[in-house]
Write an enzyme that holds these catalytic residues in place. Structure first.
Site, PDB file in Angstrom:
ATOM      1  N   GLY A  69       0.741  -1.244  -0.031  1.00 34.28           N
ATOM      2  CA  GLY A  69       0.153   0.097   0.008  1.00 34.28           C
ATOM      3  C   GLY A  69       0.994   1.351  -0.144  1.00 34.28           C
ATOM      4  CB  CYS A 323       3.380   3.257  11.607  1.00 30.84           C
ATOM      5  SG  CYS A 323       2.198   2.436  10.498  1.00 30.84           S
TER       6      CYS A 323
HETATM    7  C1  LIG Z   1      -1.707  -0.654   5.860  1.00 27.52           C
HETATM    8  C2  LIG Z   1      -2.004   0.804   5.202  1.00 27.52           C
HETATM    9  C3  LIG Z   1      -1.303   1.042   4.512  1.00 27.52           C
HETATM   10  C4  LIG Z   1       0.277   0.597   4.043  1.00 27.52           C
HETATM   11  O1  LIG Z   1       0.386  -0.557   3.479  1.00 27.52           O
HETATM   12  P1  LIG Z   1       1.243  -1.528   3.450  1.00 27.52           P
HETATM   13  O2  LIG Z   1       1.217  -2.588   2.461  1.00 27.52           O
HETATM   14  O3  LIG Z   1       1.528  -1.875   4.696  1.00 27.52           O
HETATM   15  O4  LIG Z   1       2.729  -0.561   2.931  1.00 27.52           O
HETATM   16  C5  LIG Z   1      -1.397   2.365   3.697  1.00 27.52           C
HETATM   17  N1  LIG Z   1      -2.866   3.138   4.123  1.00 27.52           N
HETATM   18  C6  LIG Z   1      -3.694   2.490   4.979  1.00 27.52           C
HETATM   19  C7  LIG Z   1      -4.663   3.065   4.973  1.00 27.52           C
HETATM   20  C8  LIG Z   1      -3.410   1.213   5.690  1.00 27.52           C
HETATM   21  O5  LIG Z   1      -4.185   0.868   6.625  1.00 27.52           O
END
Ligand SMILES: *Cc1c(COP(=O)(O)O)cnc(C)c1O
Length: 395
Positions: A69, A323
């Site tokens: 993400g 985080c």
């Molecule tokens: C978990 C999350 C991300 C990051 O995704 P990753 O695959 O862990 O990099 C970004 N935005 C939101 C809303 C998330 O919950």
């Protein structure tokens, strides 16, 4: 153990694991190789791309696989910014409670001369389409607003914002990492130009995600190298990961109504039970909420201490985002919905999935009030509140 932290990550589904195994064992070819072992992997990629496209109601050529993400968010925003700058437009609209993958990318762009407007999300944790309409200027090149918030679970009026952006000819990106596989998404009907999702938030593997980019919108690579992903994302593809993510997304989308019904009933029971704890309050709108999200603030306690005590009792929960836990700063999301610092520190997020049971909800409703009582009894702040030496923020 009760796992109630599905917004942080989810357990890999059996379906996803089984779909992945052949590509970790015998079908290990490089999709760019011409012999049949490689072509087998290339076909699996094509099939996964079609599956993800079907779930979002778009075309496979509009899907780009990423490392998750965060990468999808970065690439969408930086691409839109570059396109804007080429047209002399350097204004971006977002909200104050986005994921850091979005907020930190925007901060970087601000240093490069972009202007960023972060819309207020009110105590409901929602923006209105009208706020977006009023913020758009002739200089606006991008609106990026998350589909659903990862901490408090509130869902934004995405289709209305999408329609408005299309009318005003402004690109619209949404971080749908918490929504994909959990809510019905149709990028065409909702006028979404770019959308980010991540495998590990819907029982797929970690380290793999996807970015949807509507046909005709230019994408800038973040990683240079080979010609993978139609030259927009270099690097040998994470074949097993991509196949696993697609299998998990299809499984989630195929069972969406039934999972939503089950999970939201558990959520509502949990919310009703925790609502009875004095001087606590639900974070975010009650109705426009992810099926699995329960988020509360309790006065007179530290969220971190609560999490450790809950862990001792076999409950995996979170306070704020994974985080930021470990840092002493309260969650920017809770501050954005107007929680004062001292209350924002006492937050608890329980995020459920279809594997949770009513019995687990009963256990949580027994353990959580005990832990809160225990912590409050040791807290000097709570003593002062009880004696009336200072006043409660949450009545
Ligand atoms: C978990 C999350 C991300 C990051 O995704 P990753 O695959 O862990 O990099 C970004 N935005 C939101 C809303 C998330 O919950």
């Amino acid at each position: 153990m009760i796992y109630a932290d599905n917004a942080a990550t989810t357990k890999l589904s059996g379906t996803a694991l089984n779909a992945m195994l052949p590509y970790l064992r015998e079908a290990y070819g490089n999709p760019s190789s011409l012999y049949s072992l490689g072509q087998q992997a290339a076909e699996a990629l094509a099939e996964a791309r079609q599956t993800v496209a079907d779930c979002l109601h778009c075309r496979p050529e509009e899907i780009y696989f990423t490392s998750g993400g965060s990468e999808a968010d970065n690439q969408a925003i930086l691409s839109a910014a570059r396109r804007g700058k080429a047209r002399g437009k350097t204004h971006i609209i977002s909200t104050s409670f986005e994921h850091h993958a979005v907020l930190h990318t925007l901060q970087k762009l601000e240093k490069e001369g972009f202007t960023v407007t972060l819309l207020d999300v009110h105590e409901t944790g929602r923006v209105t389409p009208q706020q977006v309409a009023e913020a758009i200027t002739d200089d606006t090149c991008l609106v990026t607003i998350m589909y659903a918030n990862n901490e408090i679970g509130t869902i934004q009026p995405i289709a209305d914002i999408g329609r408005l952006c299309r009318e005003r000819n402004v690109l619209f990106h949404t971080d749908a990492v918490q929504a994909a596989g959990h809510l019905e998404i149709d990028v065409g009907r909702e006028n979404i130009d770019m959308l980010s999702l991540s495998g590990h938030k819907f029982h797929g593997p970690k380290g793999v995600g996807a970015l949807y980019v509507r046909k005709g919108i230019p994408l800038t690579p973040l990683i240079e190298g080979g010609a993978q992903e139609r030259r927009k994302r270099a690097g040998t593809e994470n074949v097993a990961g991509i196949v696993g993510m697609a299998a998990a997304l299809k499984e989630a989308c195929d069972h969406l109504p039934e999972h939503t019904a089950k999970v939201s009933a558990l959520r509502d029971k949990l919310i009703a039970g925790l609502d009875a704890i004095p001087h606590g309050a639900l974070n975010g709108d009650r109705n426009h909420r992810l099926p699995g999200n329960v988020s509360f603030c309790f006065e007179g306690i530290e969220g971190e201490s609560m999490l450790l005590l809950l862990d001792d009792r076999g409950i995996c929960a979170s306070s704020g985002s994974a985080c930021t836990s470990g840092s002493l700063d309260p969650s920017h999301v809770l501050l954005a919905i107007g929680r004062p610092h001292e209350v924002a520190h006492g937050s608890l997020r329980l995020s459920l999935c279809e594997e949770n049971t009513e019995q687990e909800v009963d256990v949580m409703l027994r353990e959580i009030p005990q832990v809160i009582d225990y912590l409050r009894n040791m807290s000097p702040v709570w003593r002062k509140l009880q004696k009336g030496e200072c006043s409660y923020v949450i009545q």
